[in-house]
Each structure stands twice: as C-alpha cells, then as structure tokens.
Design an enzyme around this catalytic site. Structure first.
Site, short mmCIF file in Angstrom:
data_model
loop_
_atom_site.label_atom_id
_atom_site.label_comp_id
_atom_site.label_asym_id
_atom_site.label_seq_id
_atom_site.Cartn_x
_atom_site.Cartn_y
_atom_site.Cartn_z
N ASP A 2 1.31 -1.22 0.10
CA ASP A 2 0.29 -0.52 0.04
C ASP A 2 0.92 1.15 -0.18
OD1 ASP A 2 1.03 -0.55 2.75
OD2 ASP A 2 -0.64 0.38 3.45
N GLU A 3 2.51 1.50 -0.16
CA GLU A 3 3.07 2.65 -0.11
C GLU A 3 3.53 2.55 -1.62
OE1 GLU A 3 6.63 1.36 1.88
OE2 GLU A 3 5.57 -0.17 3.08
#
Length: 301
Positions: free
Chosen positions: A222-223
């Site tokens: 989720d980066e």
C-alpha cells in the site's frame, strides 16, 4: 579490384536479379565508393512509398553520402569497406503518422569465390513484430500488474538516472512517499478485492496529479512513490497538499459499504550533492512523522 567487381556483376546479373526480387527485404549493393550498383524491387518500392527519391537511394546514387547524417551507419559501412569488420547491424524506427515500424539494417562484405570484394550488401529487415513484442514484455517487466504504475525495480533504476542528471545540472529533485492509512483494516473489513479497488483508484488519482516527466510507482503493498525532477520544496508541498485533499474525497461507487480513504505523505526536495541513501532516509523520516501526527497528514522536510 574494381574490374573484378564489375565482372562479377555482369556474369551473374540475371540470377542475382531473380533471387533479389523474390525477397521481401530491402536489399542493395554498393561499391567501394559507396555508389549503389544494384537494388531489388522491394528496395525501390519501399523507398518510393516512403517519400524518398531514386536520385537519393536508387542505382547510381551515393549511399554513403545519404548516410552521413547518421554517423554510426556511415562509420559502420566504412569499416566494412576498409576490411575492418565483417558485419554491421543498426536498429532504427521508421514510423509514419498512422503506423509504428522498426527495421534492422544489416551490412556485410560482398564475397565471390571465397574472396572479399570491395563492396557491401545492405539489407533492411522489418522487425516490427519482434520489436512490439519486446516493448510489451518490457512493459510487463516494468509495470505493477494491479495499478499499472511502475514497479519498485523500475523506480529504483529511474531514481539512479534522475539523481545523476540532477547533480550534473544542479537542479532540484524531489521524492515523495505515500502510504495508505489503516489499509489492513480496509482489507479485513471489506475484503481484499475492495482493497485492490482502493489501490487502483489511488493510482489513478496520483497519476492524474503528476507530469509526464515524473515517475510514479507502487513500491509496496500500500505504498506509492513519486519522483519529481526539477521540483523544489514549495512546488512539492503544493502537490502533496493537493493530493491529500483529493484523496480525502475519493469514493468508490461500486462498493456496497463506503470506505473512508486517507493517506499519509512524506517528502523532501534535494539539490546539489546528495545520495540515494540520503534521499530514502529523509523521506522515510518525513513519512514516519506524518503517521506520528495522526495520519492523513503531509510532512515535507
């Protein structure tokens, strides 16, 4: 040597013409002075259909002069004529307004009876299908399959290039990290398909906010990371604040239960002498401070 060359042409011209005209590649023969002595029908057809004239690339034209605008080709042909090379390859695009095409030019010494003559056989091969496949494979290798952003490997390669360019030119280079807040809770509460949709929508919003010269990547689950050439601290801050406000308003209509989506953003602008490790350290620190402030925050150091 020139007499030997002319004799070879005259005694085998009929056979040569029949064979050459049966081929779909563009083929010509130049003598030691670079003059085109022989071409096949495909050479002529392609030249005329692409706006060239026979005075430039037809029999009697000087092909070496025609190639002077491309130094690599000129030098490669000269090396073969001088006996310093037995093969020269040159790949090049030949696009039209409606079609993308690529060709491979192959040049080899003319030989007869195992003796090299002072001439060069030039062949242009259409490699468009192969090139398109290579580009497609490269895109698969460089892109994240879920979001269609660049992946971490490509991002790290681009980071090395941009750091080098920025140092040479003395320009700012900015790096931004974006981390989805409470992403585990989104996956646990709404399911992984919902989490995937969140990442896809975020990727679209981030892409819409960036320029063609910027590099946007998904570097982890989720980066996300943004690499922004020629961008100072003020410009970086404006972009980060615009992104966080835009993402706060993000709604995914096909989800049964609405999800509140926020992100934490950390970044820094660098100029002059800096290393990749230095950049990563400071931007990691900025992202940590944004999370520590309660998430849904921007920290630009």
């Amino acid at each position: 040597m020139k007499a030997q060359f002319d004799t070879f042409l005259s005694t085998s011209s009929e056979i040569s013409e029949s064979i050459l005209n049966s081929l779909r590649d563009q083929i010509c023969l130049i003598n030691q002075d670079g003059i085109i002595c022989l071409t096949n029908k495909e050479w002529t057809r392609f030249a005329l259909s692409n706006g060239a004239t026979l005075s430039n690339v037809g029999i009697g034209a000087n092909y070496l002069q025609h190639c002077e605008k491309e130094p690599a080709v000129f030098q490669g042909l000269q090396a073969i004529l001088a006996g310093k090379a037995n093969l020269f390859n040159f790949e090049y695009p030949c696009h039209s307004p409606s079609t993308k095409r690529w060709f491979l030019m192959q040049a080899t010494p003319l030989q007869a009876n195992n003796q090299a003559l002072r001439g060069v056989v030039i062949r242009h091969v259409d490699i468009t299908k192969q090139k398109l496949m290579e580009l497609q494979l490269k895109e698969y290798a460089d892109k994240d399959s879920l979001t269609s952003l660049f992946n971490r490997r490509y991002f790290e390669e681009q980071l090395i290039k941009e750091v080098t360019l920025s140092r040479q030119r003395g320009l700012y280079l900015s790096l931004l990290y974006i981390d989805v807040d409470n992403f585990k809770e989104i996956n646990d509460g709404h399911g992984h398909p919902a989490g995937d949709r969140v990442l896809q929508e975020l990727a679209l919003r981030i892409s819409d906010a960036t320029r063609p010269c910027d590099t946007t990547a998904r570097i982890g689950g989720d980066e996300f990371a943004l690499l922004l050439p020629d961008t100072d601290k003020m410009e970086l801050t404006l972009l980060a604040n615009r992104l966080i406000l835009d993402i706060q308003q993000l709604k995914i209509p096909e989800l049964i239960h609405p999800i509140d989506i926020t992100v934490s953003i950390g970044g820094k602008s660098f100029v002059s002498d800096f290393s990749i490790n230095t950049m990563a350290h400071w931007v990691d620190k900025a992202l940590y401070l944004a999370k520590d402030k309660g998430k849904n925050q921007v920290v630009i150091l």
